[in-house]
Design a protein around this motif. Structure first.
Motif, mmCIF file in Angstrom:
data_model
loop_
_atom_site.group_PDB
_atom_site.id
_atom_site.type_symbol
_atom_site.label_atom_id
_atom_site.label_comp_id
_atom_site.label_asym_id
_atom_site.label_seq_id
_atom_site.Cartn_x
_atom_site.Cartn_y
_atom_site.Cartn_z
ATOM 1 N N SER A 1 70.975 28.948 28.722
ATOM 2 C CA SER A 1 71.193 27.551 28.326
ATOM 3 C C SER A 1 70.206 27.196 27.230
ATOM 4 O O SER A 1 69.102 27.767 27.169
ATOM 5 N N GLU A 2 70.590 26.256 26.369
ATOM 6 C CA GLU A 2 69.708 25.823 25.294
ATOM 7 C C GLU A 2 69.961 24.351 24.995
ATOM 8 O O GLU A 2 71.051 23.833 25.258
ATOM 9 N N LEU B 1 73.935 14.647 3.994
ATOM 10 C CA LEU B 1 74.958 13.643 4.269
ATOM 11 C C LEU B 1 74.669 12.871 5.557
ATOM 12 O O LEU B 1 75.015 11.700 5.674
ATOM 13 N N GLY B 2 74.047 13.507 6.513
ATOM 14 C CA GLY B 2 73.751 12.854 7.783
ATOM 15 C C GLY B 2 73.029 13.806 8.711
ATOM 16 O O GLY B 2 72.453 14.806 8.274
ATOM 17 N N VAL B 3 73.080 13.496 10.014
ATOM 18 C CA VAL B 3 72.390 14.280 11.034
ATOM 19 C C VAL B 3 73.427 14.955 11.927
ATOM 20 O O VAL B 3 74.296 14.281 12.500
ATOM 21 N N ALA B 4 73.338 16.256 12.022
ATOM 22 C CA ALA B 4 74.249 17.021 12.869
ATOM 23 C C ALA B 4 73.661 17.155 14.266
ATOM 24 O O ALA B 4 72.437 17.219 14.436
ATOM 25 N N CYS B 5 74.530 17.196 15.265
ATOM 26 C CA CYS B 5 74.132 17.461 16.644
ATOM 27 C C CYS B 5 74.733 18.802 17.049
ATOM 28 O O CYS B 5 75.959 18.944 17.104
ATOM 29 N N THR B 6 73.878 19.768 17.330
ATOM 30 C CA THR B 6 74.358 21.125 17.529
ATOM 31 C C THR B 6 73.405 21.886 18.444
ATOM 32 O O THR B 6 72.222 21.524 18.553
ATOM 33 N N PRO B 7 73.850 22.943 19.127
ATOM 34 C CA PRO B 7 72.953 23.744 19.958
ATOM 35 C C PRO B 7 71.862 24.413 19.121
ATOM 36 O O PRO B 7 72.060 24.709 17.937
ATOM 37 N N TYR C 1 72.813 19.736 26.729
ATOM 38 C CA TYR C 1 72.474 21.148 26.611
ATOM 39 C C TYR C 1 73.770 21.950 26.450
ATOM 40 O O TYR C 1 74.868 21.450 26.705
ATOM 41 N N SER C 2 73.613 23.186 26.053
ATOM 42 C CA SER C 2 74.750 24.085 25.887
ATOM 43 C C SER C 2 74.507 25.332 26.725
ATOM 44 O O SER C 2 73.445 25.951 26.631
ATOM 45 N N GLU C 3 75.487 25.693 27.544
ATOM 46 C CA GLU C 3 75.391 26.902 28.358
ATOM 47 C C GLU C 3 76.274 27.986 27.765
ATOM 48 O O GLU C 3 77.475 27.789 27.587
ATOM 49 N N ILE C 4 75.666 29.113 27.444
ATOM 50 C CA ILE C 4 76.376 30.254 26.870
ATOM 51 C C ILE C 4 76.791 31.198 27.991
ATOM 52 O O ILE C 4 75.980 31.541 28.859
ATOM 53 N N CYS C 5 78.058 31.614 27.973
ATOM 54 C CA CYS C 5 78.602 32.477 29.021
ATOM 55 C C CYS C 5 79.402 33.623 28.414
ATOM 56 O O CYS C 5 79.939 33.502 27.316
#
Length: 288
Positions: free
Chosen positions: A162-163, A232-238, A260-264
């Motif tokens: 997870s991250e 251009l703006g602010v990105a929301c990303t893992p 959060y982002s869980e990688i599987c």
């Protein structure tokens, strides 16, 4: 009852006619009809209802088709398992991967996996999560590397790591902030959202009591990061998706346990998973 009779029966059920099934099996029609008759005689019940054009499964035929499919799949899995034993650390591994991993974690995983298993050939497919899961279900790839959430019906899910989700943008958007920041700091900033994460982020913002200023939504995670890099703006990303950013672009993890982002890794439930796929999954889990 012979295995070939199960093959013949499933071919007829799928084709709908003896003629079409015979063509698919590269055999003539009379022997196929004879084998079907022998199978029905042995079972003591009709498997098909016949009309002038097509064959339709009877209730007994539907049950038999389900069981025959399972037996044939077990035979195919057994052949793969025996081939795995003979091949050892060799063979072809077909991996599907989402774009946010293809340029971040995947290259490192593949390079180190190759060091340990140099005889394994790799075939990589990059798609979005939903298309990759369909490729797993149709057995066109051996495993998929995706991010939750997704529907796991019929799938084996192997958690890897997870991250945190991060805010990414040029320095002037963050007023000298360092390290992690509160999501509330995004309230008045133009946001660039990857469509995959939009529901989770919008739900969090709504529960936090503010409506964000969404400037752009995109189907491609790389696109929102490129737009953020251009100011251009602010990105929301893992976090791992931010590895290719240039100087002048800041990365700030968001202080919210919900973001959060869980990688599987995902494989097909009820089907044999080859040694190369099992080794790759174990390898990625141990890398964390």
């Amino acid at each position: 009852m012979e295995l070939r009779q199960l093959i013949y029966f499933t071919a007829i059920a799928q084709a709908g006619t003896i003629t079409a099934a015979a063509q698919k099996l590269h055999m003539s029609q009379p022997p196929l009809s004879l084998q079907l008759q022998k199978l029905e005689d042995e079972l003591g019940c009709p498997l098909f209802e016949r009309d002038t054009r097509h064959l339709h499964l009877t209730p007994a035929g539907e049950l038999f088709y389900e069981r025959a499919q399972a037996i044939l799949q077990q035979c195919a899995d057994l052949k793969r398992e025996m081939a795995d034993l003979q091949a050892g650390g060799r063979g072809l591994l077909r991996i599907g991967v989402v774009s946010s991993l293809s340029t971040s974690l995947l290259p490192r995983w593949v390079a180190r996996f190759h060091e340990q298993y140099p005889q394994v050939r790799l075939e990589l497919t990059e798609r979005d999560s939903f298309r990759l899961l369909e490729l797993v279900r149709s057995q066109r790839i051996d495993l998929a590397l995706v991010r939750r959430p997704f529907s796991g019906q019929g799938l084996n899910i192997h958690p890897i790591c997870s991250e945190p989700m991060c805010a990414v943008g040029r320095h002037h958007f963050f007023d000298g902030a360092e390290g992690s920041i509160s999501p509330m700091a995004l309230a008045n900033l133009p946001l660039l959202l990857y469509r995959r994460w939009e529901p989770m982020l919008m739900r969090f913002f709504a529960e936090s009591g503010f409506e964000p200023q969404v400037l752009c939504c995109s189907e491609d995670s790389h696109t929102v990061l490129r737009l953020a890099r251009e100011g251009l703006g602010v990105a929301c990303t893992p976090l791992s998706a931010t590895c290719e950013l240039q100087p002048g672009t800041e990365i700030h993890p968001l202080q919210a346990k919900e973001l959060y982002s869980e990688i599987c890794a995902v494989t097909l439930q009820g089907h044999y998973t080859g040694a190369a796929a099992r080794n790759f999954i174990r390898f990625t889990q141990e890398e964390q």
